[in-house]
Scaffold this active site. Structure first.
Site, PDB file in Angstrom:
ATOM      1  N   HIS A 279      55.359  38.207  41.378  1.00  0.00           N
ATOM      2  CA  HIS A 279      54.753  38.697  40.131  1.00  0.00           C
ATOM      3  C   HIS A 279      55.788  39.338  39.226  1.00  0.00           C
ATOM      4  CE1 HIS A 279      54.886  42.104  42.911  1.00  0.00           C
ATOM      5  NE2 HIS A 279      54.925  42.882  41.851  1.00  0.00           N
ATOM      6  N   GLU A 280      57.093  39.102  39.522  1.00  0.00           N
ATOM      7  CA  GLU A 280      58.153  39.774  38.762  1.00  0.00           C
ATOM      8  C   GLU A 280      59.101  38.693  38.221  1.00  0.00           C
ATOM      9  OE1 GLU A 280      59.829  43.918  40.057  1.00  0.00           O
ATOM     10  OE2 GLU A 280      61.274  42.430  40.731  1.00  0.00           O
TER      11      GLU A 280
ATOM     12  N   CYS B 231      59.277  42.110  44.945  1.00  0.00           N
ATOM     13  CA  CYS B 231      58.829  43.508  44.911  1.00  0.00           C
ATOM     14  C   CYS B 231      58.205  43.857  46.262  1.00  0.00           C
ATOM     15  CB  CYS B 231      57.806  43.661  43.785  1.00  0.00           C
ATOM     16  SG  CYS B 231      56.976  45.245  43.709  1.00  0.00           S
ATOM     17  N   HIS B 232      58.200  45.145  46.572  1.00  0.00           N
ATOM     18  CA  HIS B 232      57.583  45.592  47.829  1.00  0.00           C
ATOM     19  C   HIS B 232      56.109  45.161  47.898  1.00  0.00           C
ATOM     20  CE1 HIS B 232      58.154  48.599  51.194  1.00  0.00           C
ATOM     21  NE2 HIS B 232      56.925  48.144  51.345  1.00  0.00           N
ATOM     22  N   THR B 233      55.463  45.037  46.738  1.00  0.00           N
ATOM     23  CA  THR B 233      54.041  44.667  46.742  1.00  0.00           C
ATOM     24  C   THR B 233      53.842  43.231  47.248  1.00  0.00           C
ATOM     25  OG1 THR B 233      53.727  46.189  44.898  1.00  0.00           O
ATOM     26  CG2 THR B 233      51.931  44.659  45.341  1.00  0.00           C
TER      27      THR B 233
ATOM     28  N   CYS C 124      44.675  41.833  26.386  1.00  0.00           N
ATOM     29  CA  CYS C 124      43.881  40.932  25.528  1.00  0.00           C
ATOM     30  C   CYS C 124      43.667  41.518  24.142  1.00  0.00           C
ATOM     31  CB  CYS C 124      42.534  40.618  26.188  1.00  0.00           C
ATOM     32  SG  CYS C 124      41.336  41.964  26.091  1.00  0.00           S
TER      33      CYS C 124
ATOM     34  N   ARG D 211      66.969  45.405  44.726  1.00  0.00           N
ATOM     35  CA  ARG D 211      66.172  44.244  44.344  1.00  0.00           C
ATOM     36  C   ARG D 211      66.903  42.976  44.711  1.00  0.00           C
ATOM     37  NH1 ARG D 211      61.600  46.114  44.179  1.00  0.00           N
ATOM     38  NH2 ARG D 211      60.169  45.661  42.456  1.00  0.00           N
TER      39      ARG D 211
ATOM     40  N   ARG E  78      40.423  40.455  35.015  1.00  0.00           N
ATOM     41  CA  ARG E  78      40.727  41.127  36.287  1.00  0.00           C
ATOM     42  C   ARG E  78      39.918  40.552  37.455  1.00  0.00           C
ATOM     43  NH1 ARG E  78      42.061  42.299  40.392  1.00  0.00           N
ATOM     44  NH2 ARG E  78      42.942  44.210  41.284  1.00  0.00           N
TER      45      ARG E  78
ATOM     46  N   CYS F 158      43.671  46.287  31.219  1.00  0.00           N
ATOM     47  CA  CYS F 158      42.856  45.269  30.543  1.00  0.00           C
ATOM     48  C   CYS F 158      41.875  44.658  31.547  1.00  0.00           C
ATOM     49  CB  CYS F 158      43.798  44.190  30.007  1.00  0.00           C
ATOM     50  SG  CYS F 158      42.983  42.754  29.295  1.00  0.00           S
TER      51      CYS F 158
ATOM     52  N   CYS G  50      39.185  43.793  24.877  1.00  0.00           N
ATOM     53  CA  CYS G  50      38.212  44.330  25.841  1.00  0.00           C
ATOM     54  C   CYS G  50      38.059  45.839  25.599  1.00  0.00           C
ATOM     55  CB  CYS G  50      38.653  44.050  27.275  1.00  0.00           C
ATOM     56  SG  CYS G  50      40.066  45.035  27.807  1.00  0.00           S
TER      57      CYS G  50
ATOM     58  N   CYS H 297      41.285  47.774  26.533  1.00  0.00           N
ATOM     59  CA  CYS H 297      42.375  47.639  25.549  1.00  0.00           C
ATOM     60  C   CYS H 297      42.039  48.421  24.280  1.00  0.00           C
ATOM     61  CB  CYS H 297      42.622  46.177  25.204  1.00  0.00           C
ATOM     62  SG  CYS H 297      43.523  45.261  26.472  1.00  0.00           S
TER      63      CYS H 297
ATOM     64  N   CYS I 172      58.021  43.889  36.647  1.00  0.00           N
ATOM     65  CA  CYS I 172      57.325  44.891  37.463  1.00  0.00           C
ATOM     66  C   CYS I 172      58.157  46.173  37.586  1.00  0.00           C
ATOM     67  CB  CYS I 172      56.932  44.372  38.847  1.00  0.00           C
ATOM     68  SG  CYS I 172      55.981  45.618  39.758  1.00  0.00           S
TER      69      CYS I 172
HETATM   70  P1  NAD Z   1      61.236  49.804  48.375  1.00  0.00           P
HETATM   71  O1  NAD Z   1      60.968  49.316  49.732  1.00  0.00           O
HETATM   72  O2  NAD Z   1      62.349  49.211  47.575  1.00  0.00           O
HETATM   73  O3  NAD Z   1      61.496  51.395  48.400  1.00  0.00           O
HETATM   74  C1  NAD Z   1      60.769  52.319  49.167  1.00  0.00           C
HETATM   75  C2  NAD Z   1      61.681  53.525  49.444  1.00  0.00           C
HETATM   76  O4  NAD Z   1      60.911  54.545  50.071  1.00  0.00           O
HETATM   77  C3  NAD Z   1      62.835  53.181  50.394  1.00  0.00           C
HETATM   78  O5  NAD Z   1      64.064  53.641  49.850  1.00  0.00           O
HETATM   79  C4  NAD Z   1      62.475  53.949  51.665  1.00  0.00           C
HETATM   80  O6  NAD Z   1      63.624  54.373  52.398  1.00  0.00           O
HETATM   81  C5  NAD Z   1      61.695  55.123  51.108  1.00  0.00           C
HETATM   82  N1  NAD Z   1      60.793  55.778  52.061  1.00  0.00           N
HETATM   83  C6  NAD Z   1      60.027  55.209  53.023  1.00  0.00           C
HETATM   84  N2  NAD Z   1      59.342  56.143  53.697  1.00  0.00           N
HETATM   85  C7  NAD Z   1      59.659  57.336  53.147  1.00  0.00           C
HETATM   86  C8  NAD Z   1      59.296  58.680  53.421  1.00  0.00           C
HETATM   87  N3  NAD Z   1      58.433  58.999  54.403  1.00  0.00           N
HETATM   88  N4  NAD Z   1      59.821  59.666  52.650  1.00  0.00           N
HETATM   89  C9  NAD Z   1      60.712  59.367  51.644  1.00  0.00           C
HETATM   90  N5  NAD Z   1      61.117  58.109  51.372  1.00  0.00           N
HETATM   91  C10 NAD Z   1      60.598  57.122  52.106  1.00  0.00           C
HETATM   92  O7  NAD Z   1      59.870  49.630  47.565  1.00  0.00           O
HETATM   93  P2  NAD Z   1      59.649  49.545  45.981  1.00  0.00           P
HETATM   94  O8  NAD Z   1      59.779  48.147  45.522  1.00  0.00           O
HETATM   95  O9  NAD Z   1      60.460  50.619  45.348  1.00  0.00           O
HETATM   96  O10 NAD Z   1      58.089  49.914  45.901  1.00  0.00           O
HETATM   97  C11 NAD Z   1      57.654  51.231  46.212  1.00  0.00           C
HETATM   98  C12 NAD Z   1      56.138  51.291  46.225  1.00  0.00           C
HETATM   99  O11 NAD Z   1      55.638  51.112  44.904  1.00  0.00           O
HETATM  100  C13 NAD Z   1      55.471  50.213  47.076  1.00  0.00           C
HETATM  101  O12 NAD Z   1      54.347  50.793  47.712  1.00  0.00           O
HETATM  102  C14 NAD Z   1      55.022  49.190  46.040  1.00  0.00           C
HETATM  103  O13 NAD Z   1      53.967  48.405  46.518  1.00  0.00           O
HETATM  104  C15 NAD Z   1      54.609  50.109  44.917  1.00  0.00           C
HETATM  105  N6  NAD Z   1      54.546  49.553  43.560  1.00  0.00           N
HETATM  106  C16 NAD Z   1      53.544  50.000  42.769  1.00  0.00           C
HETATM  107  C17 NAD Z   1      53.450  49.563  41.446  1.00  0.00           C
HETATM  108  C18 NAD Z   1      52.364  50.062  40.564  1.00  0.00           C
HETATM  109  O14 NAD Z   1      52.147  49.470  39.499  1.00  0.00           O
HETATM  110  N7  NAD Z   1      51.676  51.120  40.909  1.00  0.00           N
HETATM  111  C19 NAD Z   1      54.387  48.633  40.971  1.00  0.00           C
HETATM  112  C20 NAD Z   1      55.407  48.213  41.814  1.00  0.00           C
HETATM  113  C21 NAD Z   1      55.487  48.683  43.116  1.00  0.00           C
HETATM  114  N1  AHE Z   2      45.230  44.818  45.553  1.00  0.00           N
HETATM  115  C1  AHE Z   2      45.468  46.134  46.110  1.00  0.00           C
HETATM  116  C2  AHE Z   2      46.193  47.085  45.225  1.00  0.00           C
HETATM  117  C3  AHE Z   2      47.486  46.543  44.698  1.00  0.00           C
HETATM  118  C4  AHE Z   2      47.852  47.335  43.484  1.00  0.00           C
HETATM  119  O1  AHE Z   2      47.507  48.525  43.341  1.00  0.00           O
HETATM  120  N2  AHE Z   2      48.567  46.715  42.574  1.00  0.00           N
HETATM  121  C5  AHE Z   2      49.072  47.405  41.392  1.00  0.00           C
HETATM  122  C6  AHE Z   2      50.330  46.722  41.000  1.00  0.00           C
HETATM  123  S1  AHE Z   2      51.570  46.806  42.244  1.00  0.00           S
HETATM  124  C7  AHE Z   2      52.791  45.907  41.554  1.00  0.00           C
HETATM  125  O2  AHE Z   2      53.831  45.819  42.388  1.00  0.00           O
HETATM  126  C8  AHE Z   2      48.116  47.276  40.217  1.00  0.00           C
HETATM  127  O3  AHE Z   2      48.441  46.822  39.135  1.00  0.00           O
HETATM  128  N3  AHE Z   2      46.920  47.726  40.403  1.00  0.00           N
HETATM  129  C9  AHE Z   2      45.897  47.665  39.393  1.00  0.00           C
HETATM  130  C10 AHE Z   2      45.050  46.438  39.548  1.00  0.00           C
HETATM  131  O4  AHE Z   2      44.153  46.231  38.738  1.00  0.00           O
HETATM  132  O5  AHE Z   2      45.309  45.672  40.490  1.00  0.00           O
HETATM  133  C11 AHE Z   2      44.197  46.766  46.645  1.00  0.00           C
HETATM  134  O6  AHE Z   2      44.282  47.893  47.170  1.00  0.00           O
HETATM  135  O7  AHE Z   2      43.148  46.097  46.597  1.00  0.00           O
HETATM  136 ZN    ZN Z   3      55.638  44.806  41.847  1.00  0.00          ZN
END
Ligand code: NAD
Ligand code: AHE
Ligand code: ZN
Length: 375
Positions: free
Chosen positions: A62-63, A40-42, A92, A370, A110, A106, A95, A98, A169
């Site tokens: 994590h995936e 994943c991008h993360t 859980c 992916r 954490r 949860c 908590c 939850c 994920c």
């Molecule tokens: P990815 O790299 O596969 O996709 C990102 C996309 O954004 C690419 O297609 C890229 O071309 C596009 N992009 C980049 N800059 C841009 C811009 N200025 N305008 C429009 N498009 C643009 O990444 P991903 O795996 O899809 O993850 C995306 C984001 O989500 C990451 O920041 C990741 O960390 C986050 N994420 C968050 C959670 C969550 O639970 N909140 C879970 C998973 C991933």
């Molecule tokens: N650790 C980072 C933030 C990372 C983050 O926001 N993680 C998401 C999942 S991304 C999955 O690809 C998340 O679940 N956040 C809630 C949590 O409790 O972590 C920071 O900024 O410190």
């Molecule tokens: Zn992820």
């Protein structure tokens, strides 16, 4: 025991494939054999050094999906041989969070999870006696890993590991953001910024929810075809828009007698704070909701004119798509098995553990949706 893992020794360095030591499961914990893991991008974000919680040395990932191979004392919900998906957001069911039924965040473990440790404050991973950190409570870039049972979802044993790992994920985050967080209604208008591994799942979630107009925004034109495969109706490349992107998107979404534009729902799937602002401001006056999914680096902040909120737009965020992992993840696996959602076409590359750094290169080059490592 010994197992093979891709170790992140320091920020910004390629992962190193090594044999590591892994202690067996303690009270309430299970040992998993990881069969497959997505990248994943993360993972890339943390490896880059931009994650305020990033710790090294560590085992990222994590995936994943795998099999329970041992259970510690007191484990009641899992047994050897169960097919499972590790959860970076545990459930859980005890908590205050939850029990509130208002959030999936949860709080049971954490604090230690953020310190790269198991709930008892120690690590199961080491190498030559030196501690390695766990990552997001999962560390799926290791062929074996240990998790608390509250962070493990038991799934259909017929489901293929190399596909359902993505439900750990990306799939759940994208579809969940639409269904659980935004609660999109039939006939809605939506804009998705960033059509990567998350954004495409937001698009398929919007199709499932019955959205009418689904606009995808990406700076990479190759993503147009990808978005269309999963239900996108319009594509915009910000680099090809003359003038202001927000005005352009608002204009595209004008409807009704008053011809006020803006989408009912917008989603940031980039992690870019400028894009997050564009997403908020292209939401409809009075009721538009903008959902932040992208993760931004240390020190980054979002901003907008408060007037954007005063005039009825809502800024929300979502982690793991608001999903309660042990309850929702098995259902999403079933949706996949029943053909309700697509996963296979999004897995563009399958790699061995030795090739894992190539997965990061493919992500950087915008070539993959992916990449999945199969053990
Ligand atoms: P990815 O790299 O596969 O996709 C990102 C996309 O954004 C690419 O297609 C890229 O071309 C596009 N992009 C980049 N800059 C841009 C811009 N200025 N305008 C429009 N498009 C643009 O990444 P991903 O795996 O899809 O993850 C995306 C984001 O989500 C990451 O920041 C990741 O960390 C986050 N994420 C968050 C959670 C969550 O639970 N909140 C879970 C998973 C991933
Ligand atoms: N650790 C980072 C933030 C990372 C983050 O926001 N993680 C998401 C999942 S991304 C999955 O690809 C998340 O679940 N956040 C809630 C949590 O409790 O972590 C920071 O900024 O410190
Ligand atoms: Zn992820």
């Amino acid at each position: 025991m010994k197992t093979r893992a891709a170790v992140a020794t320091a920020a910004g360095k390629p992962l190193e494939i090594m044999e590591v030591d892994l202690e067996g499961p303690r009270d309430g914990e299970v040992l998993l054999e990881v069969k497959a893991t997505g990248i994943c991008h993360t993972d890339d974000f943390t490896l880059s050094g931009a994650d305020p919680e990033g710790l090294f040395p560590t085992i990222l990932g994590h995936e994943g999906a795998g099999v329970v191979v041992d259970v510690g004392p007191g484990v009641t919900s899992l047994k050897k041989g169960d097919h499972v998906i590790p959860l970076y957001t545990p459930e859980c069911r005890q908590c205050p969070s939850c029990l509130s039924q208002k959030t999936n965040l949860c709080t049971a473990i954490r604090a230690t999870q953020g310190q790269g440790l198991m709930p008892d404050g120690t690590s199961r991973f080491s190498i030559g006696g030196e501690k390695l950190h766990h990552y997001m409570g999962c560390s799926t870039f290791s062929n074996h890993t240990v998790l608390p049972e509250i962070a493990v979802a038991k799934v259909n044993p017929e489901a293929p590991f190399d596909k359902i790992c993505y439900i750990g994920c990306g799939v759940t985050t994208g579809i969940g953001a639409v269904i659980n967080t935004a609660k999109v209604e039939i006939g809605s208008t939506a804009i998705v910024f960033g059509l990567g591994g998350i954004g495409l799942n937001v698009i398929q979630g919007l199709r499932l929810a019955g959205a009418d107009m689904i606009i995808g925004v990406d700076i990479n034109n190759a993503k147009k075809e990808w978005g269309e495969k999963f239900g996108m109706t319009h594509f915009v490349n910000p680099k090809e828009v003359e003038g202001d992107l927000v005005l352009y998107l608002v204009d595209m979404t004008k409807r009704g007698a008053d011809q006020i534009g803006g989408a009912d729902y917008t989603f940031d799937c980039t992690g870019n704070v400028t894009v997050m602002r564009q997403a908020l401001e292209s939401a409809h006056r009075g009721w538009g909701e903008s959902i932040v999914i992208g993760v931004a680096g240390a020190g980054q902040e979002i901003s907008t004119r408060p007037f954007q909120l005063v005039t009825g737009r809502t800024w929300k965020g979502t982690a793991f798509g608001g999903a309660r992992g042990r309850t929702d993840v098995p259902k999403i696996v079933d949706w996949y098995m029943e053909g309700k959602i697509d996963i296979d076409p999004m897995i563009t590359h399958t790699l061995s553990l030795d090739e894992i750094n190539k997965g990061f290169d493919l992500m950087h080059g915008g070539e993959s949706i992916r990449s999945v490592v199969v053990y």
